[in-house]
Design a protein around this motif. Structure first.
Motif, PDB file in Angstrom:
ATOM      1  N   VAL B   5       0.828  -1.204   0.000  1.00 33.31           N
ATOM      2  CA  VAL B   5       0.000   0.000   0.000  1.00 33.31           C
ATOM      3  C   VAL B   5       0.870   1.264   0.000  1.00 33.31           C
ATOM      4  O   VAL B   5       1.910   1.315   0.650  1.00 33.31           O
ATOM      5  N   LEU B   6       0.418   2.249  -0.747  1.00 31.99           N
ATOM      6  CA  LEU B   6       1.021   3.586  -0.710  1.00 31.99           C
ATOM      7  C   LEU B   6      -0.002   4.531  -0.067  1.00 31.99           C
ATOM      8  O   LEU B   6      -1.152   4.584  -0.508  1.00 31.99           O
ATOM      9  N   VAL B   7       0.403   5.239   0.967  1.00 37.59           N
ATOM     10  CA  VAL B   7      -0.518   6.114   1.694  1.00 37.59           C
ATOM     11  C   VAL B   7      -0.203   7.576   1.350  1.00 37.59           C
ATOM     12  O   VAL B   7       0.927   8.028   1.548  1.00 37.59           O
ATOM     13  N   VAL B   8      -1.193   8.284   0.836  1.00 39.36           N
ATOM     14  CA  VAL B   8      -0.974   9.676   0.418  1.00 39.36           C
ATOM     15  C   VAL B   8      -1.890  10.602   1.225  1.00 39.36           C
ATOM     16  O   VAL B   8      -3.112  10.489   1.161  1.00 39.36           O
ATOM     17  N   ASP B   9      -1.284  11.480   1.996  1.00 38.14           N
ATOM     18  CA  ASP B   9      -2.063  12.473   2.749  1.00 38.14           C
ATOM     19  C   ASP B   9      -1.087  13.557   3.185  1.00 38.14           C
ATOM     20  O   ASP B   9       0.070  13.261   3.485  1.00 38.14           O
ATOM     21  N   ASP B  10      -1.517  14.805   3.215  1.00 38.64           N
ATOM     22  CA  ASP B  10      -0.571  15.841   3.620  1.00 38.64           C
ATOM     23  C   ASP B  10      -0.441  15.934   5.135  1.00 38.64           C
ATOM     24  O   ASP B  10       0.466  16.569   5.634  1.00 38.64           O
ATOM     25  N   ALA B  11      -1.300  15.274   5.867  1.00 37.06           N
ATOM     26  CA  ALA B  11      -1.201  15.307   7.327  1.00 37.06           C
ATOM     27  C   ALA B  11      -0.521  14.040   7.828  1.00 37.06           C
ATOM     28  O   ALA B  11      -0.948  12.931   7.510  1.00 37.06           O
ATOM     29  N   ILE B  12       0.537  14.236   8.591  1.00 39.65           N
ATOM     30  CA  ILE B  12       1.241  13.076   9.146  1.00 39.65           C
ATOM     31  C   ILE B  12       0.292  12.281  10.029  1.00 39.65           C
ATOM     32  O   ILE B  12       0.301  11.058  10.047  1.00 39.65           O
ATOM     33  N   PHE B  13      -0.530  13.031  10.740  1.00 46.21           N
ATOM     34  CA  PHE B  13      -1.512  12.392  11.613  1.00 46.21           C
ATOM     35  C   PHE B  13      -2.328  11.362  10.844  1.00 46.21           C
ATOM     36  O   PHE B  13      -2.465  10.220  11.240  1.00 46.21           O
ATOM     37  N   MET B  14      -2.866  11.814   9.714  1.00 53.41           N
ATOM     38  CA  MET B  14      -3.713  10.924   8.926  1.00 53.41           C
ATOM     39  C   MET B  14      -2.900   9.753   8.386  1.00 53.41           C
ATOM     40  O   MET B  14      -3.354   8.613   8.382  1.00 53.41           O
ATOM     41  N   ARG B  15      -1.690  10.056   7.916  1.00 54.38           N
ATOM     42  CA  ARG B  15      -0.862   8.977   7.351  1.00 54.38           C
ATOM     43  C   ARG B  15      -0.592   7.916   8.416  1.00 54.38           C
ATOM     44  O   ARG B  15      -0.726   6.721   8.151  1.00 54.38           O
ATOM     45  N   ASN B  16      -0.259   8.375   9.613  1.00 54.54           N
ATOM     46  CA  ASN B  16       0.028   7.407  10.672  1.00 54.54           C
ATOM     47  C   ASN B  16      -1.193   6.558  10.995  1.00 54.54           C
ATOM     48  O   ASN B  16      -1.093   5.357  11.168  1.00 54.54           O
ATOM     49  N   MET B  17      -2.335   7.216  11.061  1.00 57.32           N
ATOM     50  CA  MET B  17      -3.546   6.479  11.379  1.00 57.32           C
ATOM     51  C   MET B  17      -3.837   5.434  10.313  1.00 57.32           C
ATOM     52  O   MET B  17      -4.131   4.275  10.610  1.00 57.32           O
ATOM     53  N   ILE B  18      -3.735   5.876   9.067  1.00 63.00           N
ATOM     54  CA  ILE B  18      -4.043   4.953   7.974  1.00 63.00           C
ATOM     55  C   ILE B  18      -3.022   3.813   7.953  1.00 63.00           C
ATOM     56  O   ILE B  18      -3.368   2.650   7.748  1.00 63.00           O
ATOM     57  N   LYS B  19      -1.766   4.174   8.209  1.00 62.95           N
ATOM     58  CA  LYS B  19      -0.724   3.130   8.226  1.00 62.95           C
ATOM     59  C   LYS B  19      -1.029   2.087   9.285  1.00 62.95           C
ATOM     60  O   LYS B  19      -0.901   0.883   9.050  1.00 62.95           O
ATOM     61  N   ASP B  20      -1.443   2.565  10.463  1.00 63.91           N
ATOM     62  CA  ASP B  20      -1.751   1.621  11.537  1.00 63.91           C
ATOM     63  C   ASP B  20      -2.935   0.727  11.158  1.00 63.91           C
ATOM     64  O   ASP B  20      -2.951  -0.462  11.468  1.00 63.91           O
ATOM     65  N   ILE B  21      -3.900   1.348  10.501  1.00 66.48           N
ATOM     66  CA  ILE B  21      -5.068   0.553  10.088  1.00 66.48           C
ATOM     67  C   ILE B  21      -4.624  -0.560   9.141  1.00 66.48           C
ATOM     68  O   ILE B  21      -5.008  -1.719   9.297  1.00 66.48           O
ATOM     69  N   PHE B  22      -3.781  -0.211   8.189  1.00 62.49           N
ATOM     70  CA  PHE B  22      -3.328  -1.225   7.236  1.00 62.49           C
ATOM     71  C   PHE B  22      -2.489  -2.294   7.931  1.00 62.49           C
ATOM     72  O   PHE B  22      -2.617  -3.476   7.638  1.00 62.49           O
ATOM     73  N   ALA B  23      -1.655  -1.842   8.850  1.00 64.13           N
ATOM     74  CA  ALA B  23      -0.823  -2.810   9.562  1.00 64.13           C
ATOM     75  C   ALA B  23      -1.717  -3.802  10.304  1.00 64.13           C
ATOM     76  O   ALA B  23      -1.481  -5.009  10.286  1.00 64.13           O
ATOM     77  N   SER B  24      -2.802  -3.270  10.912  1.00 65.07           N
ATOM     78  CA  SER B  24      -3.687  -4.153  11.681  1.00 65.07           C
ATOM     79  C   SER B  24      -4.428  -5.115  10.758  1.00 65.07           C
ATOM     80  O   SER B  24      -4.870  -6.172  11.177  1.00 65.07           O
ATOM     81  N   GLY B  25      -4.570  -4.743   9.492  1.00 65.60           N
ATOM     82  CA  GLY B  25      -5.288  -5.591   8.550  1.00 65.60           C
ATOM     83  C   GLY B  25      -4.356  -6.515   7.772  1.00 65.60           C
ATOM     84  O   GLY B  25      -4.791  -7.174   6.828  1.00 65.60           O
ATOM     85  N   GLY B  26      -3.092  -6.539   8.136  1.00 65.94           N
ATOM     86  CA  GLY B  26      -2.160  -7.457   7.486  1.00 65.94           C
ATOM     87  C   GLY B  26      -1.638  -6.954   6.153  1.00 65.94           C
ATOM     88  O   GLY B  26      -1.162  -7.737   5.340  1.00 65.94           O
ATOM     89  N   PHE B  27      -1.710  -5.632   5.931  1.00 68.30           N
ATOM     90  CA  PHE B  27      -1.166  -5.079   4.700  1.00 68.30           C
ATOM     91  C   PHE B  27       0.248  -4.564   4.949  1.00 68.30           C
ATOM     92  O   PHE B  27       0.630  -4.321   6.088  1.00 68.30           O
ATOM     93  N   GLU B  28       0.960  -4.355   3.879  1.00 71.23           N
ATOM     94  CA  GLU B  28       2.297  -3.792   4.026  1.00 71.23           C
ATOM     95  C   GLU B  28       2.289  -2.388   3.426  1.00 71.23           C
ATOM     96  O   GLU B  28       2.033  -2.228   2.231  1.00 71.23           O
ATOM     97  N   VAL B  29       2.522  -1.387   4.266  1.00 65.79           N
ATOM     98  CA  VAL B  29       2.600  -0.019   3.739  1.00 65.79           C
ATOM     99  C   VAL B  29       4.023   0.176   3.220  1.00 65.79           C
ATOM    100  O   VAL B  29       4.973   0.170   3.991  1.00 65.79           O
ATOM    101  N   VAL B  30       4.151   0.313   1.904  1.00 63.84           N
ATOM    102  CA  VAL B  30       5.494   0.372   1.330  1.00 63.84           C
ATOM    103  C   VAL B  30       5.978   1.791   1.127  1.00 63.84           C
ATOM    104  O   VAL B  30       7.149   2.026   0.858  1.00 63.84           O
ATOM    105  N   GLY B  31       5.069   2.751   1.253  1.00 61.61           N
ATOM    106  CA  GLY B  31       5.521   4.127   1.064  1.00 61.61           C
ATOM    107  C   GLY B  31       4.430   5.097   1.455  1.00 61.61           C
ATOM    108  O   GLY B  31       3.274   4.724   1.630  1.00 61.61           O
ATOM    109  N   GLU B  32       4.839   6.364   1.611  1.00 57.22           N
ATOM    110  CA  GLU B  32       3.851   7.399   1.861  1.00 57.22           C
ATOM    111  C   GLU B  32       4.250   8.656   1.102  1.00 57.22           C
ATOM    112  O   GLU B  32       5.417   8.839   0.759  1.00 57.22           O
ATOM    113  N   ALA B  33       3.282   9.471   0.833  1.00 52.58           N
ATOM    114  CA  ALA B  33       3.540  10.710   0.111  1.00 52.58           C
ATOM    115  C   ALA B  33       2.695  11.799   0.728  1.00 52.58           C
ATOM    116  O   ALA B  33       1.605  11.541   1.231  1.00 52.58           O
TER     117      ALA B  33
END
Lengths: 679, 123
Positions: B5-33
């Motif tokens: 997964v690539l997570v795109v959001d200008d807020a670090i807050f949102m990126r972190n939240m989304i990253k955690d959600i993906f991590a909890s769902g067994g996804f691999e966040v490979v990058g963010e923008a």
């Protein structure tokens, strides 16, 4: 699935929301001067980000306020002329309230009540847009934190009917046609978008006919009971349709069955793949390239962590010095390798220390950015006109110093506007521009940073200050009479003197000039005040770049060893105490072309002086009243040490500025000579 | 293999939240923008299975970025992160080729449900 614990995001929420709100305030301030579309767009983005984060955190008050800011900003986007003073004021009030709410959230406190403000904002939104604002969607934080969350709105999949043979339209040369009925879930927050997505996905399979409700109705979310029916001509077959719908969230496939084509019906083409639908008006306009976002490649570190690093590096330096000391008593043959290793260790630790210090360096803009807004507020409250200029705010200082300077700087600004700048009428009479000028200037001067806050107001009256100081019992009328004007200005820094003259809402907030001076000195800086009646006042702060490491000159006074910051020692002289000339009872020593009064350090420290006679060293140092010579018993050398602040009750002892531990393990005090002399 | 997964959001807050959600769902966040420009770059570089895309971002909006990514790769799976009141923008993104959307504030379950459906792993 485990519930999401939102509390772990609180720190990030607070820091990022605070940044957005600061930027919002800055844009707002700039907007008042010059209205540009870019600024309005940036403000929208900031408010929007705060809303999104706050709603995720379940902070309804913040989300709703931010939403109103968004509404107002959005409302003036199209026509900047609509941006009235009232709206700007409302936006300022909202930004302040948002900051207060974020602070309360950070501290885990009950947020301040914003009902009245919300009412005002709602009224402004209605006045601006002619419509009441939309409700704000917020995560229910209490549910979120205690329950596994609301179940996903997952419609029961309709039991698959027995597969039917694809209806053949071979005779017509067309792909098979199916009648499809789908239902948008009740829980869907944006049925219009959901329906649009369904239409888009099904259009990708083939031609859509008989869409009910029509596409425009769907997009507007006008979908009775959430039911959508259409006919789809697709080679994908019933399986393809089922598969496509199954992969869309919040949608239930009610039925799919072969349809009888109506050859006469014109196909509905709107929304065909490839994007023929017109873009909604105004959309995309907010998406122009904006100011550089340099923060995107940085890492956020908690300031406490930086403090910890510095502490740890400080301890490393002390430990290294200790090893070196211990090594000195080892037998000669084993010393060189140890010394070499210690030397390398010292170099590495020093390098690490420099890096940690550079990470801690923060531009002064962190605190000066607040000033324009503060200046505006103070000036408005006091009915003054003020132009504030800030230069050199990019200069960096240790953040420990920056943190301590924040309030003093604000106080100096208040002081300038509140006491310095005259009302416009008086200024014009004095042949000055109606708007007062306050200049904050920062510049580097060797290893110091000089920060000046200067106004072109009425200036300070040395006589009034003297009178106030005498009235408060700080000095005798006689002593006041002997004072120069320059010395008299410093009287403003005595407790109660600066705030005595007039206690206004703004300047009288408990931070007097005495607190300013104390704060500046506690970080190792100095404060000077210059003023000319009718012309203005200038406060000059000379600040060290860092607080943590100082080069000390170790001296002995009696049996006591103390440290003096080497930067404050102007010269070292040697003389025979008995041979010094005297004026009344005070011994004097010649330095350059002047005679300096001599103070014996042991006496100042109330320790028994050494019985030593003959030639001894004298340190030339600055005091509040000019240069002095400090008689010490012995100079012991120079050491680079990590300064530790004094805690209660030692910080109350006048003349001590800190403590450190020498390589030998011996703790020593670091003296603040001007305060020691004044005590 | 975990979906990337690539997570795109200008807020670090949102990126972190989304990253955690993906991590909890067994996804691999490979990058963010943090903006649309970065998103397009990172997509080229990482070729993720899925992108979550904020809409309002500096430099280049999520819609522009979606348009460019889909132009490069028509099969790119992009989920828009929207808010109430952005309906027309989301529709524009869907027009541009976004696969689905989520509405802030969202909860982990909702996000993962949408993602799984989009990736064809739905019930």
């Amino acid at each position: 699935m485990a519930p999401v614990d939102m509390s772990k995001y609180l720190g990030l929420f607070v820091s990022e929301a605070t940044e957005h709100l600061e930027s919002l305030g800055r844009e707002l301030l700039a907007l008042e001067k010059e209205k540009t579309r870019d600024r309005v767009d940036a403000m929208f983005r900031h408010a929007h980000s705060v809303k999104g984060m706050a709603s995720s955190m379940g902070f309804e008050g913040i989300a709703v306020l931010a939403h109103r800011v968004e509404d107002l900003v959005d409302g003036v986007r199209g026509d900047l002329g609509l941006l009235s003073r009232e709206i700007v004021d409302a936006l300022f009030a909202a930004t302040d309230a948002l900051s207060a709410q974020v602070k309360a959230a950070a501290a885990g406190q009950v947020p301040p009540d914003t009902a009245a403000l919300l009412e005002l904002l709602n009224a402004r939104v209605v006045a601006l847009t002619g419509q009441p604002p939309d409700p704000t969607s917020v995560m229910d934080a209490t549910v979120e934190n205690t329950h596994p969350g609301r179940p996903v709105p997952r419609p029961d999949p309709a039991p698959p009917p027995p597969p039917q043979p694809a209806p053949s339209q071979a005779g017509l040369g067309l792909p098979p046609r199916f009648a499809v009925r789908v239902k948008i879930a009740h829980s869907c927050q944006v049925p219009g978008v959901r329906a649009f997505l369904v239409h888009k996905k099904l259009s990708a399979l083939g031609a859509v006919h008989e869409l009910r409700p029509a596409l425009e109705e769907l997009k507007a979310g006008r979908i009775p009971d959430g039911l959508i029916s259409l006919e789809l001509e697709t080679p994908a077959g019933e399986t393809g349709v089922r598969h496509a719908v199954r992969n869309i969230s919040e949608v239930e496939l009610v039925s799919v069955k072969p349809a009888v084509p109506k050859p006469a019906a014109p196909p509905e083409v709107a929304g065909a793949p490839g994007g023929a639908a017109p873009a909604p008006a105004g959309a995309g306009a907010a998406e122009k390239p904006k100011e550089p976002d340099t923060g995107s490649r940085t890492v956020r570190v908690k300031t406490e962590l930086l403090d910890y690093f510095l502490d740890a590096v400080g301890e490393l330096m002390l430990a290294t010095a200790r090893i070196r000391e211990v090594g000195k008593v080892l037998p000669a043959p084993v010393r060189p390798p140890l010394e070499e290793a210690v030397y390398r260790l010292h170099a590495l630790v020093k390098d690490l220390h420099d890096k940690v210090m550079s990470v801690r360096m923060t531009p002064l803009s962190v605190i000066t950015d607040r000033l324009p807004r503060a200046a505006r507020d103070i000036a408005r409250k006091r009915g003054r006109e003020v132009e504030l200029s800030i230069t050199g705010a990019e200069i960096e200082l240790d953040r420990a110093i920056i943190d301590d300077l924040s309030d003093p700087l604000l106080h100096l600004l208040r002081n300038c506007i509140d006491h310095g700048i005259e009302p416009a009428g008086q200024r014009v009479e004095a042949q000055k521009a109606p708007a007062g000028r306050v200049a904050v200037t920062v510049r580097r001067q060797r290893d110091r940073v000089v920060l000046e806050v200067e106004d072109d107001g009425r200036g300070m009256d040395p006589q009034k200050l003297k009178d106030a100081a005498v009235a408060r019992g700080h000095l005798t009328a006689e002593a006041a009479g002997r004072m120069t004007d320059r010395e008299a200005f410093m009287l403003a820094c005595l407790p109660g003197v600066s705030t005595a003259a007039d206690v206004s809402d703004i300047s009288g907030r408990g931070v007097g000039m005495d607190a300013v001076k104390r704060a500046v000195e506690s970080v190792g800086g100095t404060l000077e005040i210059e003023s000319e009646k009718g012309r203005g006042t200038r406060f000059t702060l000379r600040l060290p770049l860092t607080v943590a490491v100082v080069n000390l000159l170790l001296v002995q006074a009696g049996a006591e060893i103390v440290g003096l910051p080497i930067g404050k020692v102007l010269a070292v002289l040697e003389a025979d105490h008995a041979a010094l000339s005297r004026s009344r009872e005070t011994p004097l020593i010649a330095h350059g072309s002047s005679l300096l009064p001599v103070h014996v350090l042991a006496e100042l420290l109330h320790v028994p002086p050494s019985p030593r006679t003959g030639v001894r060293p004298y340190l030339v140092m600055e005091s509040d009243t000019g240069k002095v010579a400090l008689a010490v018993d012995r100079l012991l050398g120079q050491e680079e040490v990590v300064l530790k602040a004094l805690s209660r009750p030692l910080d109350l002892v006048a003349g001590l500025s800190g403590v450190t531990i020498l390589g030998s393990g011996r703790p020593i005090f670091i003296l603040d000579v001007p305060r020691l002399l004044a005590a | 293999m975990a979906k990337r997964v690539l997570v795109v959001d200008d807020a670090i807050f949102m990126r972190n939240m989304i990253k955690d959600i993906f991590a909890s769902g067994g996804f691999e966040v490979v990058g963010e923008a943090a903006n649309g420009l970065e998103a397009v770059e990172k997509y080229k570089e990482l070729k993720p299975d899925l992108i979550t895309m904020d809409i309002v971002m500096p430099f280049k909006s999520g819609i522009e970025a979606t348009r460019e990514i889909i132009k490069q790769d028509a099969n790119a799976v992009i989920i828009m992160c929207s808010a109430l009141g952005q309906e027309s923008l989301v529709m524009e993104a869907i027009e541009a080729g976004a696969s689905d959307f989520i509405v802030k504030p969202f909860r982990a379950e909702d996000v993962l449900a949408v993602v799984k459906k989009v990736l064809g792993e739905g019930a």
